[in-house]
Structures are given as C-alpha cells and as structure tokens.
Design a protein around this motif. Sequence first.
Motif, PDB file in Angstrom:
ATOM      1  N   LEU A  96      14.523  -5.651   7.467  1.00 21.46           N
ATOM      2  CA  LEU A  96      14.014  -5.283   6.139  1.00 21.46           C
ATOM      3  C   LEU A  96      14.592  -3.860   5.698  1.00 21.46           C
ATOM      4  O   LEU A  96      14.676  -3.547   4.750  1.00 21.46           O
ATOM      5  CB  LEU A  96      12.640  -5.635   6.161  1.00 21.46           C
ATOM      6  N   GLU A  97      14.104  -3.184   6.890  1.00 18.23           N
ATOM      7  CA  GLU A  97      14.608  -1.664   6.745  1.00 18.23           C
ATOM      8  C   GLU A  97      16.085  -1.640   6.132  1.00 18.23           C
ATOM      9  O   GLU A  97      16.406  -0.734   5.155  1.00 18.23           O
ATOM     10  CB  GLU A  97      14.738  -1.021   8.016  1.00 18.23           C
ATOM     11  N   PHE A  98      17.003  -2.089   6.934  1.00 19.16           N
ATOM     12  CA  PHE A  98      18.532  -2.455   6.526  1.00 19.16           C
ATOM     13  C   PHE A  98      18.584  -2.591   4.823  1.00 19.16           C
ATOM     14  O   PHE A  98      19.366  -2.215   4.239  1.00 19.16           O
ATOM     15  CB  PHE A  98      19.344  -3.286   7.191  1.00 19.16           C
ATOM     16  N   LEU A  99      17.960  -3.676   4.496  1.00 18.01           N
ATOM     17  CA  LEU A  99      18.065  -4.389   3.157  1.00 18.01           C
ATOM     18  C   LEU A  99      17.437  -3.538   2.289  1.00 18.01           C
ATOM     19  O   LEU A  99      17.739  -3.305   1.177  1.00 18.01           O
ATOM     20  CB  LEU A  99      17.163  -5.668   2.957  1.00 18.01           C
ATOM     21  N   THR A 268      10.579   5.176  -2.835  1.00 16.79           N
ATOM     22  CA  THR A 268      10.784   3.850  -3.547  1.00 16.79           C
ATOM     23  C   THR A 268      10.050   2.825  -2.949  1.00 16.79           C
ATOM     24  O   THR A 268       9.480   2.752  -1.836  1.00 16.79           O
ATOM     25  CB  THR A 268      12.526   3.355  -3.282  1.00 16.79           C
ATOM     26  N   PRO A 269       9.554   1.639  -3.792  1.00 17.71           N
ATOM     27  CA  PRO A 269       8.657   0.956  -3.394  1.00 17.71           C
ATOM     28  C   PRO A 269       9.304  -0.232  -2.170  1.00 17.71           C
ATOM     29  O   PRO A 269       8.736  -0.556  -1.459  1.00 17.71           O
ATOM     30  CB  PRO A 269       8.463  -0.149  -4.633  1.00 17.71           C
ATOM     31  N   ASP A 270      10.600  -0.585  -2.240  1.00 18.43           N
ATOM     32  CA  ASP A 270      11.228  -1.331  -1.365  1.00 18.43           C
ATOM     33  C   ASP A 270      11.145  -0.610  -0.071  1.00 18.43           C
ATOM     34  O   ASP A 270      10.965  -1.295   1.175  1.00 18.43           O
ATOM     35  CB  ASP A 270      12.551  -1.802  -1.861  1.00 18.43           C
ATOM     36  N   ASN A 271      11.493   0.610  -0.068  1.00 16.26           N
ATOM     37  CA  ASN A 271      11.515   1.522   1.425  1.00 16.26           C
ATOM     38  C   ASN A 271       9.952   1.335   1.589  1.00 16.26           C
ATOM     39  O   ASN A 271       9.803   1.524   3.031  1.00 16.26           O
ATOM     40  CB  ASN A 271      12.079   2.872   1.168  1.00 16.26           C
ATOM     41  N   GLN A 272       8.965   1.423   1.007  1.00 16.68           N
ATOM     42  CA  GLN A 272       7.577   1.512   1.257  1.00 16.68           C
ATOM     43  C   GLN A 272       7.213   0.316   2.063  1.00 16.68           C
ATOM     44  O   GLN A 272       6.674   0.380   3.067  1.00 16.68           O
ATOM     45  CB  GLN A 272       6.699   2.030   0.183  1.00 16.68           C
ATOM     46  N   LEU A 273       7.441  -0.799   1.546  1.00 13.97           N
ATOM     47  CA  LEU A 273       7.254  -2.036   2.152  1.00 13.97           C
ATOM     48  C   LEU A 273       8.036  -2.246   3.274  1.00 13.97           C
ATOM     49  O   LEU A 273       7.348  -2.881   4.397  1.00 13.97           O
ATOM     50  CB  LEU A 273       7.628  -3.206   1.085  1.00 13.97           C
ATOM     51  N   ALA A 274       9.061  -1.845   3.470  1.00 11.22           N
ATOM     52  CA  ALA A 274       9.995  -1.917   4.760  1.00 11.22           C
ATOM     53  C   ALA A 274       9.236  -1.163   5.850  1.00 11.22           C
ATOM     54  O   ALA A 274       9.291  -1.678   7.104  1.00 11.22           O
ATOM     55  CB  ALA A 274      11.324  -1.466   4.550  1.00 11.22           C
ATOM     56  N   HIS A 275       8.851   0.250   5.283  1.00  9.19           N
ATOM     57  CA  HIS A 275       8.108   0.911   6.616  1.00  9.19           C
ATOM     58  C   HIS A 275       6.902   0.366   7.001  1.00  9.19           C
ATOM     59  O   HIS A 275       6.281   0.706   7.859  1.00  9.19           O
ATOM     60  CB  HIS A 275       7.900   2.360   5.820  1.00  9.19           C
ATOM     61  N   ALA A 276       6.146  -0.158   5.815  1.00  8.71           N
ATOM     62  CA  ALA A 276       4.932  -0.788   6.348  1.00  8.71           C
ATOM     63  C   ALA A 276       5.247  -2.127   7.242  1.00  8.71           C
ATOM     64  O   ALA A 276       4.019  -2.326   8.039  1.00  8.71           O
ATOM     65  CB  ALA A 276       4.305  -1.579   4.892  1.00  8.71           C
ATOM     66  N   SER A 277       6.039  -2.958   6.975  1.00 12.37           N
ATOM     67  CA  SER A 277       6.204  -3.664   8.122  1.00 12.37           C
ATOM     68  C   SER A 277       6.689  -3.262   9.392  1.00 12.37           C
ATOM     69  O   SER A 277       5.949  -3.836  10.232  1.00 12.37           O
ATOM     70  CB  SER A 277       7.576  -4.637   7.574  1.00 12.37           C
TER      71      SER A 277
END
Length: 304
Positions: A96-99, A268-277
């Motif tokens: 997810l972090e990569f994506l 950015t929202p996608d990075n926030q979600l990846a970090h949350a995971s």
Amino acid sequence: MSFLLFILYLTLFLGGMYIMRLGLKTVSHKKISEWLLKFTSSPITGLVFGTFLTVLLQSSSAVMIITVGFVSANLISFKQSIGIILGTNIGTTATLEFLAFGTEQFIIPLLIFGSLCLLFRVNKIRSFGLFFYGLGAIFMALFGFERLAAPLAESEVIGPFLLSLEENVFLSVIAGCVITALIQSSTAMTGIAMGFLQAHAISLPVAIGVMLGSNIGTCLDAYVASLGGGKEAKKTAWAHIWLNVLGVMIFIPFISQFSQIVSLFASTPDNQLAHASVLFNLIVSFIFLPFVNPFARFIEKIHG
C-alpha cells in the motif's frame, strides 16, 4: 457504464496482483520452504520472516495459505505460526505504501519495460518482466478507480451507500470486510478506498474503516485453506481471524482520532491511508507479540 468500467479496473487490479506475485514467486519459490523452516523458531523471528515473505510475495493471503499448509504437514507448530501471522499483517502494508506513491506517469514505462523483459528467454529476466508488467497494470487500475470515483458517488445506488458510511463509520468496517472476502484481496479493497478518497468521494475516517474491515475479510482465504487440514491448521486459521478481529475492535472507537493523527504524517489522502494501515498493523502486532503463549492457549481452549 461507470459500473462496468469499475469491474474492468477491479479485474485489471487483481490480474496485475496475480502477475506481479507470479513473477516474484518464480524467482524465490525454491527458497521459501527452506526459509520458513529456518526462521520461525521464535515469535520475533517469525514476525520478521512473515513480514519479509509477505513483502516478497506481495500477498498476505498467499503467505497464510503456505503457513497453514506447513502446519497441516506438521513441519511447524501452531504456536510458531502466530509470529508469521503478525508479520504478514505488517508486510502487506508495504504494498500500500508503494502504491500510494505511484502515479499515472509510471504506467506506460512499467508496461513497456515489463514487455521487453518478457521477450528474453532467461527465466529470471522474464520473472522480473512479469513483476513490472503486473505493477503497471495495478497503477492503471488505481488511476481508473480515482477517475471513476466521482461519477460512481453520484449514482443512485452508490451515492446513498457512501452517505450511509459517512453517517456510521462502523458500516465502513463491515463493508470493507464483506467486499474483501468477495474479491479475495485486502490490497485491492484498500486500493479502491484510495481511489474514492483521492477523489473526495469518501472521508479519511470512512477509508480507514474500510481498511480495518479488509484486514478481517482477508482471513477467509486462510480459513478455507485450513479445511481438511487437521486441528492444528484450523487453529492457525482461527488465530489469524482472532488477531485481526481483536485488533480492529481495539481501533474502532478511535477511528476519528486515529484519522487526525495520520493526517499529520502526510498531505495527500492516499498516503494518509497507507500510513494508517502501517500504524494499525504495527501497533496491533506489537501489542500481541509479548502475549503469544497466552494467546495460543486461548485459541487452543476455544478451538482445540
């Protein structure tokens, strides 16, 4: 038409994951069994190895199915598998972090480079070609999810559904769990959430709820693999389910606060979600790591 395109992009995403995983597995398959037997002597080494193997194979479900198979064959014990389970939960966040850092500019170069590698007769080069080709397909699917999120959110079916998730974040956990169980990929489910989040069709707390639910939904693969595998294999699958369910239950009351914290780490929202995971799986794994033996006894008492 938007819904049909969504199904097409979902198929592209899952196909890309399969092709990418196939390329990595071809390179490393001969060593996996040897590593699994060697590096699972303690919960800590099991966690480290489970993380590494999941990053390598790009699939927590694949690692869990391999682990259940080894437990079923009595090559490793049920207790040894718990460390691996914790590691798979951490390892799957690397994808997810990569994506999250991928952009549409990578799509064409990855597809071209992957295609060129496939022209070689050397197996390792062809395997890397599969990896890059699959990654390009995944980035293309994520690009499609983001572009389709807005029109889908305005549809008569999806719109009210997304609104209900905003009103009750717990429903987003259930939705993430159910859809992940259906599509057989927590990464794809979170990737879809990334697309909707990036298009501002859903809020960060809802996306986090979907991500939490996907951690439970992905347990289905390991449970199915354990059927017919004996008591030890079933206990491994149940340990996977319990770890994820308990971890999600710990976080559900604090989703709003958690979303505020992760928003501080990225813009950015996608990075926030990846970090949350990443944070969720790290915290849960390190909470349970010191209690592997009591947890194993708990599973044996209930499911033994």
